[in-house]
Design an enzyme around this catalytic site. Structure first.
Site, PDB file in Angstrom:
ATOM      1  N   PRO A   1       0.805  -1.229   0.000  1.00 33.05           N
ATOM      2  CG  PRO A   1      -0.883  -1.575   1.577  1.00 33.05           C
ATOM      3  CD  PRO A   1       0.428  -2.125   1.109  1.00 33.05           C
TER       4      PRO A   1
ATOM      5  CD  GLU B   1      -0.883  -5.792  11.060  1.00 34.16           C
ATOM      6  OE1 GLU B   1      -0.862  -4.556  11.175  1.00 34.16           O
ATOM      7  OE2 GLU B   1      -1.937  -6.463  10.984  1.00 34.16           O
TER       8      GLU B   1
ATOM      9  NE  ARG C   1      -5.864  -3.919 -22.178  1.00 36.49           N
ATOM     10  CZ  ARG C   1      -5.929  -2.748 -22.800  1.00 36.49           C
ATOM     11  NH1 ARG C   1      -5.055  -1.799 -22.506  1.00 36.49           N
ATOM     12  NH2 ARG C   1      -6.861  -2.523 -23.706  1.00 36.49           N
TER      13      ARG C   1
ATOM     14  CG  ASP D   1      -6.510   1.248 -23.745  1.00 36.64           C
ATOM     15  OD1 ASP D   1      -7.568   0.913 -24.285  1.00 36.64           O
ATOM     16  OD2 ASP D   1      -5.561   0.469 -23.545  1.00 36.64           O
TER      17      ASP D   1
END
Length: 221
Positions: free
Chosen positions: A86, A113, A150, A164
């Protein structure tokens, strides 16, 4: 390209890479994807890969030894090791393009954790797919792998990803197909005109309009 993913839950990947575009890319040998259970590398007699944190606190922390040994075995001179966390750099389309030019990517999926801080020392990059917390890095690795594969030559038509969303910091323009009228909603007349210049102008304007309405922060870039 070769992609190796280190995880404690290899079965999570059984379906995602056996369907659709990624499966075709694998079958056509445009990408090789390997899933590694780093529990197989632990030296702990009880097969443990985590332990309680020094200094106290809740949860369990992944130990460095299994991950270090797994990376040591599969890493080459062409490898880029990426930790999914994160607090990593926020993942964006521009990074997807950059990573699609690499020869070998190794993704480390954290869990529980957290992970021993020393694991960061073997990583070339730390990535986050957004400002929220998942139970582990597996879903993030799937998202990033899909976005990269992709873009590989031969996987899809180049024109499909050039337009895109997020290319040139713009969202994609609206698309329509048959029928021409559906429940009273009509396809914009310009798209039926056959005038490619006007169609291009329409799509550019709609892209700008949509970006201004939904993601004005992108225009600031």
């Amino acid at each position: 390209m070769k992609i190796d993913i280190l995880t404690l839950f290899p079965n999570m990947f059984n379906d995602i890479f056996n369907e659709s575009i990624i499966k075709r890319a694998i079958d056509n040998k445009l990408v090789e994807i390997n899933i590694h259970n780093f529990r197989d590398y632990t030296l702990d007699p009880h097969n443990k890969v985590d332990d309680t944190p020094y200094g106290g606190g809740s949860g369990m922390v992944l130990m460095p030894q299994p991950i270090f040994d797994c990376v040591d075995k599969i890493k080459t001179a062409d490898s880029k090791v990426i930790l999914l966390t994160p607090d990593g750099v926020k993942y964006e389309q521009s990074l997807a393009y950059d990573l699609s030019h690499e020869k070998h990517l190794i993704f480390i999926c954290g869990h529980y954790e957290g992970f021993d801080e020393r694991i960061r020392t073997i990583c070339d990059m730390e990535l986050s797919i957004g400002d929220y917390v998942l139970t582990g890095g597996e879903l993030a690795s799937m998202v990033i792998t899909d976005s990269i594969v992709r873009l590989l030559p031969g996987v899809i038509e180049e024109s499909s990803h050039i337009n895109d969303s997020f290319n040139n910091n713009l969202l994609d323009y609206p698309s329509y197909t048959k029928p021409r009228v559906f429940r009273g909603m009509e396809v914009p007349e310009v798209l039926l005109s056959g005038n490619h210049k006007k169609i291009e102008e329409y799509r550019k304007n709609e892209s700008l309009k949509r970006t201004q309405e939904r993601r004005p922060d992108l225009l600031e870039k």
